[in-house]
Design a protein around this motif. Structure first.
Motif, PDB file in Angstrom:
ATOM      1  N   ALA A   1       9.346  79.931   3.402  1.00 23.61           N
ATOM      2  CA  ALA A   1       8.232  80.391   4.235  1.00 23.61           C
ATOM      3  C   ALA A   1       8.684  80.882   5.603  1.00 23.61           C
ATOM      4  N   GLU A   2       9.579  80.129   6.214  1.00 25.73           N
ATOM      5  CA  GLU A   2       9.971  80.467   7.586  1.00 25.73           C
ATOM      6  C   GLU A   2      11.092  81.498   7.620  1.00 25.73           C
ATOM      7  N   GLY A   3      11.671  81.783   6.447  1.00 28.04           N
ATOM      8  CA  GLY A   3      12.738  82.783   6.387  1.00 28.04           C
ATOM      9  C   GLY A   3      13.999  82.373   7.128  1.00 28.04           C
TER      10      GLY A   3
ATOM     11  N   VAL B   1      10.068  74.110   3.187  1.00 27.38           N
ATOM     12  CA  VAL B   1      10.215  74.001   4.647  1.00 27.38           C
ATOM     13  C   VAL B   1       8.851  74.063   5.330  1.00 27.38           C
ATOM     14  N   SER B   2       7.800  74.362   4.562  1.00 24.68           N
ATOM     15  CA  SER B   2       6.451  74.483   5.126  1.00 24.68           C
ATOM     16  C   SER B   2       5.467  74.732   3.992  1.00 24.68           C
ATOM     17  N   GLY B   3       4.283  74.166   4.118  1.00 19.59           N
ATOM     18  CA  GLY B   3       3.240  74.411   3.116  1.00 19.59           C
ATOM     19  C   GLY B   3       2.335  75.573   3.498  1.00 19.59           C
ATOM     20  N   GLN B   4       2.724  76.284   4.559  1.00 18.73           N
ATOM     21  CA  GLN B   4       1.811  77.292   5.114  1.00 18.73           C
ATOM     22  C   GLN B   4       1.381  78.379   4.134  1.00 18.73           C
ATOM     23  N   LEU B   5       2.344  78.956   3.411  1.00 15.39           N
ATOM     24  CA  LEU B   5       1.992  80.114   2.582  1.00 15.39           C
ATOM     25  C   LEU B   5       0.962  79.716   1.528  1.00 15.39           C
TER      26      LEU B   5
ATOM     27  N   PRO C   1      18.095  64.707  19.194  1.00 16.14           N
ATOM     28  CA  PRO C   1      17.073  63.643  19.192  1.00 16.14           C
ATOM     29  C   PRO C   1      15.702  64.131  18.754  1.00 16.14           C
ATOM     30  N   ARG C   2      15.560  65.419  18.422  1.00 16.34           N
ATOM     31  CA  ARG C   2      14.261  65.971  18.046  1.00 16.34           C
ATOM     32  C   ARG C   2      14.222  66.576  16.647  1.00 16.34           C
ATOM     33  N   HIS C   3      15.316  66.485  15.891  1.00 18.19           N
ATOM     34  CA  HIS C   3      15.348  67.103  14.562  1.00 18.19           C
ATOM     35  C   HIS C   3      15.610  66.088  13.459  1.00 18.19           C
TER      36      HIS C   3
ATOM     37  N   ILE D   1       1.779  68.561   9.766  1.00 21.00           N
ATOM     38  CA  ILE D   1       0.352  68.797   9.541  1.00 21.00           C
ATOM     39  C   ILE D   1       0.137  70.289   9.767  1.00 21.00           C
ATOM     40  N   GLU D   2      -0.385  70.976   8.771  1.00 21.96           N
ATOM     41  CA  GLU D   2      -0.571  72.420   8.902  1.00 21.96           C
ATOM     42  C   GLU D   2      -2.014  72.835   8.594  1.00 21.96           C
ATOM     43  N   PRO D   3      -2.833  72.958   9.640  1.00 23.91           N
ATOM     44  CA  PRO D   3      -4.173  73.513   9.424  1.00 23.91           C
ATOM     45  C   PRO D   3      -4.083  75.036   9.292  1.00 23.91           C
TER      46      PRO D   3
ATOM     47  N   GLU E   1      -1.483  83.652  14.766  1.00 24.26           N
ATOM     48  CA  GLU E   1      -2.430  84.399  13.938  1.00 24.26           C
ATOM     49  C   GLU E   1      -1.575  85.089  12.878  1.00 24.26           C
ATOM     50  N   ARG E   2      -2.121  85.264  11.672  1.00 22.00           N
ATOM     51  CA  ARG E   2      -1.330  85.848  10.584  1.00 22.00           C
ATOM     52  C   ARG E   2      -1.569  87.343  10.489  1.00 22.00           C
ATOM     53  N   GLU E   3      -0.581  88.071  10.039  1.00 19.72           N
ATOM     54  CA  GLU E   3      -0.763  89.509   9.817  1.00 19.72           C
ATOM     55  C   GLU E   3      -1.702  89.685   8.640  1.00 19.72           C
TER      56      GLU E   3
ATOM     57  N   GLY F   1      -3.226  79.710  11.908  1.00 19.83           N
ATOM     58  CA  GLY F   1      -2.913  78.317  11.617  1.00 19.83           C
ATOM     59  C   GLY F   1      -1.734  77.858  12.451  1.00 19.83           C
ATOM     60  N   PHE F   2      -1.415  76.598  12.333  1.00 14.84           N
ATOM     61  CA  PHE F   2      -0.260  76.072  13.066  1.00 14.84           C
ATOM     62  C   PHE F   2       0.285  74.841  12.365  1.00 14.84           C
ATOM     63  N   GLY F   3       1.474  74.434  12.787  1.00 11.87           N
ATOM     64  CA  GLY F   3       2.095  73.224  12.244  1.00 11.87           C
ATOM     65  C   GLY F   3       2.408  72.263  13.366  1.00 11.87           C
ATOM     66  N   LEU F   4       1.922  71.042  13.227  1.00 13.17           N
ATOM     67  CA  LEU F   4       2.277  69.989  14.186  1.00 13.17           C
ATOM     68  C   LEU F   4       3.329  69.104  13.538  1.00 13.17           C
TER      69      LEU F   4
ATOM     70  N   GLU G   1       6.449  63.677  13.640  1.00 14.15           N
ATOM     71  CA  GLU G   1       7.365  62.830  14.416  1.00 14.15           C
ATOM     72  C   GLU G   1       7.507  63.295  15.861  1.00 14.15           C
ATOM     73  N   ARG G   2       7.357  64.612  16.096  1.00 16.59           N
ATOM     74  CA  ARG G   2       7.372  65.085  17.487  1.00 16.59           C
ATOM     75  C   ARG G   2       6.147  64.522  18.224  1.00 16.59           C
ATOM     76  N   LEU G   3       5.004  64.516  17.537  1.00 12.95           N
ATOM     77  CA  LEU G   3       3.804  63.912  18.128  1.00 12.95           C
ATOM     78  C   LEU G   3       4.074  62.439  18.445  1.00 12.95           C
TER      79      LEU G   3
ATOM     80  N   ASN H   1      14.275  59.096  20.783  1.00 11.69           N
ATOM     81  CA  ASN H   1      14.996  59.649  19.633  1.00 11.69           C
ATOM     82  C   ASN H   1      14.100  59.666  18.398  1.00 11.69           C
ATOM     83  N   ILE H   2      14.028  60.814  17.749  1.00 11.57           N
ATOM     84  CA  ILE H   2      13.134  60.996  16.608  1.00 11.57           C
ATOM     85  C   ILE H   2      13.478  60.066  15.439  1.00 11.57           C
ATOM     86  N   ARG H   3      14.742  59.568  15.413  1.00  8.58           N
ATOM     87  CA  ARG H   3      15.141  58.624  14.351  1.00  8.58           C
ATOM     88  C   ARG H   3      14.389  57.298  14.479  1.00  8.58           C
TER      89      ARG H   3
HETATM   90  O1  4AD Z   1       7.622  75.986  14.234  1.00  5.98           O
HETATM   91  P1  4AD Z   1       7.724  75.617  12.791  1.00  5.98           P
HETATM   92  O2  4AD Z   1       8.981  75.962  12.070  1.00  5.98           O
HETATM   93  O3  4AD Z   1       6.452  76.298  12.100  1.00  5.98           O
HETATM   94  C1  4AD Z   1       6.162  76.301  10.765  1.00  5.98           C
HETATM   95  O4  4AD Z   1       6.750  75.711   9.912  1.00  5.98           O
HETATM   96  C2  4AD Z   1       4.902  77.057  10.461  1.00  5.98           C
HETATM   97  N1  4AD Z   1       4.880  77.329   9.022  1.00  5.98           N
HETATM   98  C3  4AD Z   1       3.722  76.228  10.893  1.00  5.98           C
HETATM   99  C4  4AD Z   1       2.414  76.918  10.624  1.00  5.98           C
HETATM  100  O5  4AD Z   1       2.106  77.871  11.301  1.00  5.98           O
HETATM  101  N2  4AD Z   1       1.664  76.457   9.641  1.00  5.98           N
HETATM  102  O6  4AD Z   1       7.476  74.057  12.625  1.00  5.98           O
HETATM  103  C5  4AD Z   1       6.267  73.481  13.086  1.00  5.98           C
HETATM  104  C6  4AD Z   1       6.550  72.200  13.833  1.00  5.98           C
HETATM  105  C7  4AD Z   1       7.413  72.373  15.066  1.00  5.98           C
HETATM  106  O7  4AD Z   1       6.673  72.793  16.174  1.00  5.98           O
HETATM  107  C8  4AD Z   1       7.969  70.979  15.252  1.00  5.98           C
HETATM  108  O8  4AD Z   1       7.007  70.147  15.866  1.00  5.98           O
HETATM  109  C9  4AD Z   1       8.121  70.505  13.813  1.00  5.98           C
HETATM  110  O9  4AD Z   1       7.287  71.306  13.015  1.00  5.98           O
HETATM  111  N3  4AD Z   1       9.514  70.628  13.346  1.00  5.98           N
HETATM  112  C10 4AD Z   1      10.368  69.605  13.205  1.00  5.98           C
HETATM  113  N4  4AD Z   1      10.212  68.282  13.424  1.00  5.98           N
HETATM  114  C11 4AD Z   1      11.269  67.477  13.178  1.00  5.98           C
HETATM  115  N5  4AD Z   1      12.462  67.909  12.700  1.00  5.98           N
HETATM  116  C12 4AD Z   1      12.664  69.231  12.455  1.00  5.98           C
HETATM  117  N6  4AD Z   1      13.828  69.644  11.954  1.00  5.98           N
HETATM  118  C13 4AD Z   1      11.583  70.139  12.711  1.00  5.98           C
HETATM  119  N7  4AD Z   1      11.419  71.472  12.574  1.00  5.98           N
HETATM  120  C14 4AD Z   1      10.158  71.749  12.964  1.00  5.98           C
END
Ligand code: 4AD
Ligand code: MG
Length: 474
Positions: free
Chosen positions: A171-173, A211-215, A242-244, A251-253, A403-405, A441-444, A447-449, A458-460
């Motif tokens: 999805a993210e290419g 890598v994402s459920g967006q599509l 510490p963030r990956h 969460i992807e609305p 916003e999506r194309e 839409g967006f992805g939260l 664990e970052r939250l 540390n995200i761990r």
């Molecule tokens: O910005 P990202 O890559 O966006 C997407 O995946 C879109 N498909 C979302 C969408 O529009 N539906 O990832 C979204 C969020 C990031 O902002 C970050 O909070 C988290 O996912 N994220 C990670 N969290 C922990 N470890 C990683 N390796 C992460 N990569 C992204």
């Protein structure tokens, strides 16, 4: 001991609020035992709260040999009377009448008995760390946030959509995918041209973890209107930060008929709701974490509620960062129009420049995914897309979206420009062929939250069993 089953067990959380004078039954694990020959004080915890209940054992009523088995980590059932506590620190305690050791715990071998209680050490015993106050608090907050996420969307009429974990689309290419295969890696079937013959693989094609459920989310949104996903996501990026995480929850609305402004309003409302929910429902645990690790935590949580997030285009952000460099700020990575921001740049904008969360929009097309809506009227070489990143203090990017194309023609052109395989995307392109609509839409990153809400660095430490490069233990 049969009598113990006559009274129903109450959780420690309930007992601490219960009226003294009643017979009670408590079960849990011993945190500490202290006292003298006449009297023992046992701190019992069952994970329902960060607080322990104190069990007082008058040694006139108990065998020395039984109490010797009451060691840190042992599990107990305790029957007794709930009485007002004379000691400070708790309102009530249990005057024990009967104590049963359910499971002994060898103090010499118990991993949490060690003096070393650093977060680094606790990661090496992740199977036991939920028994600590710190991880008990984190697990309870994690649960509360998951519940609040479902509540937020349910109350708005969104449909919870389960998207596949095994997929053939990136999805993210970004190409950071974990391959899923049942092929024998010792003897991989090859085609005449020497390439791997995936027709022999389980699914008859090359597949990976998503890598994402967006599509797939877009398929749902363009049918039932508003959906959200909430599930595990996998990225094989070799980022030891510490963030990956290699396995994280997202969460992807996805909303039909939303433009980027609607998207920003929802994202801001969503995270504020979650922070408010934590303050309203997790105060005990937050106070514990605030006092132990980060005395600015609760204040920081409150600070994002009363204000409007700063909205800013990428181009304006570059100007601010370039000004900062001119005035002497040093960044490890250089910034100029066209580069992707690093976490240091994001944090500069949030923490130094604006002092509040920032929603960045309109990024260079070249650094964002193929599906983002293309802006009209850009100067050549300055093409931008309607992406949207929410940046938070201490963390940087917490949400990514766009916003999506919606135009079939523009989407197809972009897919071709990027040399992506159309074969795997025809089903996605169908959304633009048949009744296309503006949608966003967006992805939260869950664990970052949680990093933000718990104040952990540390995200761990905000996921029960972290998966990172070279680490898949437990
Ligand atoms: O910005 P990202 O890559 O966006 C997407 O995946 C879109 N498909 C979302 C969408 O529009 N539906 O990832 C979204 C969020 C990031 O902002 C970050 O909070 C988290 O996912 N994220 C990670 N969290 C922990 N470890 C990683 N390796 C992460 N990569 C992204
Ligand atoms: Mg992103």
């Amino acid at each position: 001991m049969n009598e113990m089953s006559v009274i129903t067990r109450k959780k420690v959380k309930e007992l601490l609020l219960a009226a003294p004078g009643q017979e009670v039954l408590a079960k849990g694990w011993v945190r500490t035992k202290r006292g003298n020959k006449q009297i023992k004080f046992i701190a019992l915890n069952d994970g329902s709260t960060v607080h322990n209940i104190q069990v007082v054992a008058d040694m006139a009523n108990f065998d020395e040999s039984l109490i010797a088995k009451v060691t840190t980590g042992a599990s107990l059932a305790v029957k007794g009377v709930l009485v007002e506590s004379v000691g400070s620190g708790q309102a009530v305690e249990i005057q024990a009448k009967e104590i049963e050791v359910l499971g002994e715990c060898d103090p010499m071998r118990y991993p949490l008995q060690k003096k070393d209680t650093s977060l680094e050490y606790l990661r090496t015993v992740a199977h036991m760390r939920p028994r600590t106050n710190t991880f008990g608090a984190i697990l309870r907050i994690r649960h509360a946030m998951a519940f609040a996420i479902h509540k937020f969307f349910n109350d708005k009429g969104f449909v919870y959509l389960n998207t596949p974990l095994i997929t053939e689309s990136d999805a993210e290419g970004a190409g950071d995918m974990f391959q899923v295969t049942t092929l024998n890696l010792e003897n991989v079937p090859k085609k005449d041209n020497g390439k791997v013959d995936f027709s022999k693989d389980f699914f008859g094609k090359k597949t990976s973890l998503t890598v994402s459920g967006q599509l797939e989310g877009e398929l749902g949104a363009t049918a039932v209107g508003e959906i959200y996903t909430f599930g595990p996501t996998f990225r094989a990026e070799n980022s030891n930060t510490p963030r990956h995480l290699a396995e994280f929850w997202m969460i992807e609305p996805e909303m039909a008929f939303y433009d980027i402004n609607d998207n920003m309003v929802l994202a801001e409302e969503f995270v504020k709701y979650l922070v408010q929910y934590a303050l309203d429902n997790c105060m005990d645990d937050l106070t514990f974490l605030n006092n132990k690790y980060d005395d600015g935590l609760i204040e920081r949580l409150r600070s994002v509620l009363g204000i409007e997030f700063q909205r800013l285009t990428y181009t304006d952000a570059v100007t601010i960062l370039e000004e900062a460099v001119k005035k002497g700020t040093q960044f490890e990575f250089p910034v100029s129009w066209g580069t992707d921001f690093q976490s240091e740049h994001e944090r500069y904008l949030v923490e130094k420049h604006f002092g509040k969360p920032v929603i960045l929009t309109d990024f260079p097309m070249a650094i964002k995914a193929f599906y983002m809506k293309q802006n009209e009227g850009c100067a050549p070489g300055r093409e931008t897309v309607r992406g949207m990143d929410v940046l938070f203090p201490k963390i940087g990017e917490i949400i990514g979206g766009s916003e999506r194309e919606a135009s079939l023609e523009k989407l197809e052109r972009r897919i071709t420009e990027l040399g992506m395989s159309r074969k795997n995307l025809e089903w996605y392109i169908d959304t633009r062929r048949f009744g296309t609509v503006p949608h966003s839409g967006f992805g939260l990153g869950f664990e970052r939250l949680l990093l933000f809400v718990t104040g952990m660095a540390n995200i761990r430490d905000v996921i029960p069993f972290p998966r990172t490069p070279k680490n898949a233990e437990f």
